[in-house]
Design an enzyme around this catalytic site. Structure first.
Site, PDB file in Angstrom:
ATOM      1  N   HIS A  48      43.016  37.048  35.711  1.00 49.91           N
ATOM      2  CA  HIS A  48      42.017  36.265  34.963  1.00 49.91           C
ATOM      3  C   HIS A  48      42.593  34.907  34.584  1.00 49.91           C
ATOM      4  O   HIS A  48      42.528  34.485  33.433  1.00 49.91           O
ATOM      5  CB  HIS A  48      41.569  36.968  33.669  1.00 49.91           C
ATOM      6  N   HIS A  49      43.218  34.255  35.546  1.00 43.24           N
ATOM      7  CA  HIS A  49      43.723  32.911  35.289  1.00 43.24           C
ATOM      8  C   HIS A  49      43.981  32.205  36.613  1.00 43.24           C
ATOM      9  O   HIS A  49      43.919  32.811  37.681  1.00 43.24           O
ATOM     10  CB  HIS A  49      45.005  32.965  34.438  1.00 43.24           C
TER      11      HIS A  49
END
Ligand code: T46
Length: 142
Positions: A48-49
């Site tokens: 998630h980045h």
């Protein structure tokens, strides 16, 4: 988006298999860091980045997992299930790792040392960063 997968050369003989990875030869950058994850809890989604600068090669050296790549325009899911396959993940690429098998060991070869300031953890900020840095397109950004 072009997904770049490396097929590493196994040196097999009657004892089994061995894979050797050299920077610049098998891995397309200087390897400054190696890390790996294991004992991943069922149904967990990691990542998630994105990264501003970091390039990486992901190898599921045992078991299997899936990687969702998102360049801000297009998303692709890539399965990693062979110890001789490496997935190139450029900077400017949102990534999520999921569907880990119980026995999965995901090893990562990284072009930079760990630097929290290189992470983009907010999706809107990622979209803005991609718009502002189109010249930093790398192999799998299409
Ligand atoms: C990435 C994906 C594929 C360190 O201290 N040093 C390190 O080199 C790394 C990678 C992590 N950490 C610490 C930071 C956190 O406290 O380990 C903890 C877990 O890291 P994180 O939540 O960032 O892990 P993932 O699985 O979400 O992401 C990792 C990498 O951080 C990231 O660069 O691209 O794997």
């Amino acid at each position: 988006m072009q997904v770049v997968k490396y097929m590493f050369q196994p040196h097999g003989d009657d004892r089994g298999q061995l894979i050797s990875l050299e920077e610049y030869n098998d891995i397309p950058f200087r390897i400054k860091r190696v890390y790996y994850m294991y004992d991943t809890v069922a149904d967990v989604v990691r990542g998630h980045h994105a990264h501003k600068k970091l390039q990486q090669i992901l190898v599921c050296v045992h078991g299997s997992c899936k990687i969702r790549l998102d360049n801000g325009k297009e998303k692709k899911v890539v399965a990693l299930e062979k110890p001789y396959e490496g997935l190139y993940v450029s900077n400017n690429m949102w990534r999520e790792m999921f569907d880990f098998s119980e026995d999965a060991v995901l090893m990562v070869f990284a072009s930079e040392v760990y630097d929290e300031s290189d992470y983009i953890r907010d999706y809107d900020e990622f979209l803005k960063f991609v718009r502002e840095h189109p010249e930093e397109k790398k192999e799998n950004e299409g």
